[in-house]
Motif scaffolding. Sequence first.
Motif, PDB file in Angstrom:
ATOM      1  N   ILE A 151       1.047  -1.267  -0.030  1.00  0.00           N
ATOM      2  CA  ILE A 151      -0.067   0.018   0.094  1.00  0.00           C
ATOM      3  C   ILE A 151       0.975   1.317  -0.034  1.00  0.00           C
ATOM      4  O   ILE A 151       0.670   2.134  -0.911  1.00  0.00           O
ATOM      5  N   ALA A 152       1.983   1.208   0.930  1.00  0.00           N
ATOM      6  CA  ALA A 152       2.746   2.323   0.943  1.00  0.00           C
ATOM      7  C   ALA A 152       3.600   2.477  -0.265  1.00  0.00           C
ATOM      8  O   ALA A 152       3.683   3.535  -0.988  1.00  0.00           O
ATOM      9  N   GLU A 153       4.089   1.354  -0.847  1.00  0.00           N
ATOM     10  CA  GLU A 153       4.832   1.488  -2.072  1.00  0.00           C
ATOM     11  C   GLU A 153       3.914   2.068  -3.153  1.00  0.00           C
ATOM     12  O   GLU A 153       4.451   2.948  -4.146  1.00  0.00           O
ATOM     13  N   ASN A 154       2.880   1.666  -3.386  1.00  0.00           N
ATOM     14  CA  ASN A 154       1.924   2.071  -4.585  1.00  0.00           C
ATOM     15  C   ASN A 154       1.368   3.481  -4.427  1.00  0.00           C
ATOM     16  O   ASN A 154       1.181   4.174  -5.454  1.00  0.00           O
ATOM     17  N   THR A 155       1.527   3.919  -3.131  1.00  0.00           N
ATOM     18  CA  THR A 155       0.926   5.221  -2.819  1.00  0.00           C
ATOM     19  C   THR A 155       2.015   6.331  -3.493  1.00  0.00           C
ATOM     20  O   THR A 155       1.877   7.216  -3.902  1.00  0.00           O
ATOM     21  N   THR A 173       0.943  15.722   0.360  1.00  0.00           N
ATOM     22  CA  THR A 173       1.390  16.714   1.757  1.00  0.00           C
ATOM     23  C   THR A 173       1.408  15.560   2.726  1.00  0.00           C
ATOM     24  O   THR A 173       2.388  15.856   3.517  1.00  0.00           O
ATOM     25  N   SER A 174       0.413  14.680   2.925  1.00  0.00           N
ATOM     26  CA  SER A 174       0.460  13.814   4.225  1.00  0.00           C
ATOM     27  C   SER A 174       1.648  12.899   4.025  1.00  0.00           C
ATOM     28  O   SER A 174       2.380  12.469   5.085  1.00  0.00           O
ATOM     29  N   LEU A 175       1.947  12.407   2.960  1.00  0.00           N
ATOM     30  CA  LEU A 175       3.271  11.411   2.600  1.00  0.00           C
ATOM     31  C   LEU A 175       4.609  12.268   3.121  1.00  0.00           C
ATOM     32  O   LEU A 175       5.533  11.918   3.857  1.00  0.00           O
ATOM     33  N   LEU A 176       4.618  13.684   2.546  1.00  0.00           N
ATOM     34  CA  LEU A 176       5.816  14.351   2.832  1.00  0.00           C
ATOM     35  C   LEU A 176       5.869  14.563   4.366  1.00  0.00           C
ATOM     36  O   LEU A 176       7.188  14.674   4.995  1.00  0.00           O
ATOM     37  N   LYS A 177       4.770  14.776   4.887  1.00  0.00           N
ATOM     38  CA  LYS A 177       4.839  15.141   6.444  1.00  0.00           C
ATOM     39  C   LYS A 177       5.338  13.952   7.027  1.00  0.00           C
ATOM     40  O   LYS A 177       6.033  14.225   8.104  1.00  0.00           O
ATOM     41  N   LYS A 178       4.795  12.648   6.898  1.00  0.00           N
ATOM     42  CA  LYS A 178       5.140  11.616   7.422  1.00  0.00           C
ATOM     43  C   LYS A 178       6.762  11.361   7.409  1.00  0.00           C
ATOM     44  O   LYS A 178       7.536  10.823   8.157  1.00  0.00           O
ATOM     45  N   LEU A 179       7.358  11.615   5.889  1.00  0.00           N
ATOM     46  CA  LEU A 179       8.878  11.447   5.738  1.00  0.00           C
ATOM     47  C   LEU A 179       9.522  12.461   6.308  1.00  0.00           C
ATOM     48  O   LEU A 179      10.787  12.217   6.127  1.00  0.00           O
ATOM     49  N   GLY A 180       9.024  13.411   6.610  1.00  0.00           N
ATOM     50  CA  GLY A 180       9.678  14.617   7.132  1.00  0.00           C
ATOM     51  C   GLY A 180      10.505  15.296   5.950  1.00  0.00           C
ATOM     52  O   GLY A 180      11.590  15.685   6.102  1.00  0.00           O
ATOM     53  N   CYS A 181       9.628  15.488   4.926  1.00  0.00           N
ATOM     54  CA  CYS A 181      10.497  16.173   3.696  1.00  0.00           C
ATOM     55  C   CYS A 181       9.578  17.212   3.243  1.00  0.00           C
ATOM     56  O   CYS A 181       8.509  17.319   3.374  1.00  0.00           O
ATOM     57  N   GLN A 182      10.317  17.916   2.273  1.00  0.00           N
ATOM     58  CA  GLN A 182       9.807  19.037   1.668  1.00  0.00           C
ATOM     59  C   GLN A 182       9.404  18.998   0.264  1.00  0.00           C
ATOM     60  O   GLN A 182       8.491  19.630  -0.199  1.00  0.00           O
ATOM     61  N   SER A 183       9.938  18.035  -0.477  1.00  0.00           N
ATOM     62  CA  SER A 183       9.565  17.804  -1.789  1.00  0.00           C
ATOM     63  C   SER A 183       9.644  16.295  -2.121  1.00  0.00           C
ATOM     64  O   SER A 183      10.094  15.301  -1.187  1.00  0.00           O
ATOM     65  N   SER A 189      14.581  10.172  -1.773  1.00  0.00           N
ATOM     66  CA  SER A 189      15.861   9.653  -1.150  1.00  0.00           C
ATOM     67  C   SER A 189      15.816   9.157   0.252  1.00  0.00           C
ATOM     68  O   SER A 189      16.284   8.127   0.584  1.00  0.00           O
ATOM     69  N   VAL A 190      14.907   9.705   1.083  1.00  0.00           N
ATOM     70  CA  VAL A 190      14.620   9.209   2.294  1.00  0.00           C
ATOM     71  C   VAL A 190      13.785   7.814   2.243  1.00  0.00           C
ATOM     72  O   VAL A 190      14.167   6.863   2.842  1.00  0.00           O
ATOM     73  N   TYR A 191      12.936   7.553   1.323  1.00  0.00           N
ATOM     74  CA  TYR A 191      12.012   6.390   1.078  1.00  0.00           C
ATOM     75  C   TYR A 191      13.102   5.238   0.873  1.00  0.00           C
ATOM     76  O   TYR A 191      13.056   4.159   1.407  1.00  0.00           O
ATOM     77  N   ASN A 192      13.949   5.495   0.079  1.00  0.00           N
ATOM     78  CA  ASN A 192      14.951   4.254  -0.545  1.00  0.00           C
ATOM     79  C   ASN A 192      15.832   3.931   0.704  1.00  0.00           C
ATOM     80  O   ASN A 192      16.742   2.961   0.659  1.00  0.00           O
ATOM     81  N   LYS A 193      16.145   4.858   1.737  1.00  0.00           N
ATOM     82  CA  LYS A 193      16.892   4.461   2.968  1.00  0.00           C
ATOM     83  C   LYS A 193      16.270   3.823   4.035  1.00  0.00           C
ATOM     84  O   LYS A 193      16.848   3.367   5.074  1.00  0.00           O
ATOM     85  N   ALA A 200       6.163   0.377   5.606  1.00  0.00           N
ATOM     86  CA  ALA A 200       4.981  -0.008   5.757  1.00  0.00           C
ATOM     87  C   ALA A 200       4.064   0.631   6.570  1.00  0.00           C
ATOM     88  O   ALA A 200       2.953   0.719   6.451  1.00  0.00           O
ATOM     89  N   SER A 201       4.864   1.527   7.491  1.00  0.00           N
ATOM     90  CA  SER A 201       4.111   2.295   8.555  1.00  0.00           C
ATOM     91  C   SER A 201       3.474   3.454   7.837  1.00  0.00           C
ATOM     92  O   SER A 201       2.569   3.972   8.344  1.00  0.00           O
ATOM     93  N   LEU A 202       3.803   3.871   6.417  1.00  0.00           N
ATOM     94  CA  LEU A 202       3.077   4.987   5.737  1.00  0.00           C
ATOM     95  C   LEU A 202       1.725   4.530   5.495  1.00  0.00           C
ATOM     96  O   LEU A 202       1.044   5.478   5.047  1.00  0.00           O
ATOM     97  N   ALA A 203       1.492   3.189   5.366  1.00  0.00           N
ATOM     98  CA  ALA A 203       0.026   2.704   4.911  1.00  0.00           C
ATOM     99  C   ALA A 203      -0.830   3.284   5.819  1.00  0.00           C
ATOM    100  O   ALA A 203      -2.164   3.366   5.757  1.00  0.00           O
ATOM    101  N   VAL A 204      -0.442   3.643   7.161  1.00  0.00           N
ATOM    102  CA  VAL A 204      -1.713   4.236   8.150  1.00  0.00           C
ATOM    103  C   VAL A 204      -2.330   5.299   7.790  1.00  0.00           C
ATOM    104  O   VAL A 204      -3.240   5.631   7.803  1.00  0.00           O
TER     105      VAL A 204
END
Length: 295
Positions: A151-155, A173-183, A189-193, A200-204
């Motif tokens: 779910i997270a990957e496809n989002t 917007t919600s995805l960036l906030k969860k990852l702590g990113c501006q773009s 870059s963050v996702y791949n690390k 998986a936690s992004l699916a929440v």
Amino acid sequence: MDYCIGVDSGGTHMIGRALSLDGQLLAQAEAGPGNIFLNEEETIQNLTNVLNELLGQMKKGHCQYVLLGIAGVETAGNSQVVAELLTQKFDLPVYVISDAKLALLNGLKGEDGSLVIAGTGSVVYGRQEGTFLRFGGWGPLLGDTGSAYKIAENTMKHCLWMHDLGKTSTLTTSLLKKLGCQSLSEAVSVYNKCGRKEIASLAVIVGELGASGNLEAQEILTSEAHHLAKEVLGLIGQYQQPAPKKVALAGSVLLKNKFYQKALIACLKKQEASIEIFPVSTNNANGAIYWSRWK
């Protein structure tokens, strides 16, 4: 009072329960990781600690048997060795199966049928007249259909697709906030690390947005639910006729995300109207009380 002990020994946590033979909870103990393939010494020690704690609270002479569902035991191939070791250590009949089979035993209360697990990963298990079946569960790169990871990957893929079209997804917007990113480029870059569980936690977020009516989130959840339903139907198609009709649902995605759960059930019912679908509401350690139905 006669009782039995069940232990659900998972990759990050184990729970042991002393249960009356009719299912009443008498005592509970917990410990750390319990994947015997990844760390045999640690798993055996944690199992020993849990059993010592439970037997210390109960009268050992009334314990009829111990059933352990241990992660990684089928890969390690040492279920009989572990059973014999702990049988001698505690002078009690100890049986060892995988944690997945314990979940199947508990979810179906010892009856034949199927169990769908969708949490960080996913897998479908089934049992018919002593024969075990499996569909999926091949990890995040080759499987884990309908899981939190997928779910997270496809989002993430959807947000990037919209970005490349020159549009902005309502999920970005919600995805960036969860990852702590501006773009999104920073998010890539963050996702791949990130590790599997972090992703998986992004699916929440997707689940929450879907529940609040976000159409993009609902489309992703529905698509993943339909892919998982195909695996359930694939397993059911392998049963001998007449096929068992019960399907139990387990795992955080299926139990906590009602939109996703309803989408999966609707898809299954559309193809197999007669199947009985229900969520698992008890800890898998409770499966010990149904052990006599499998032995």
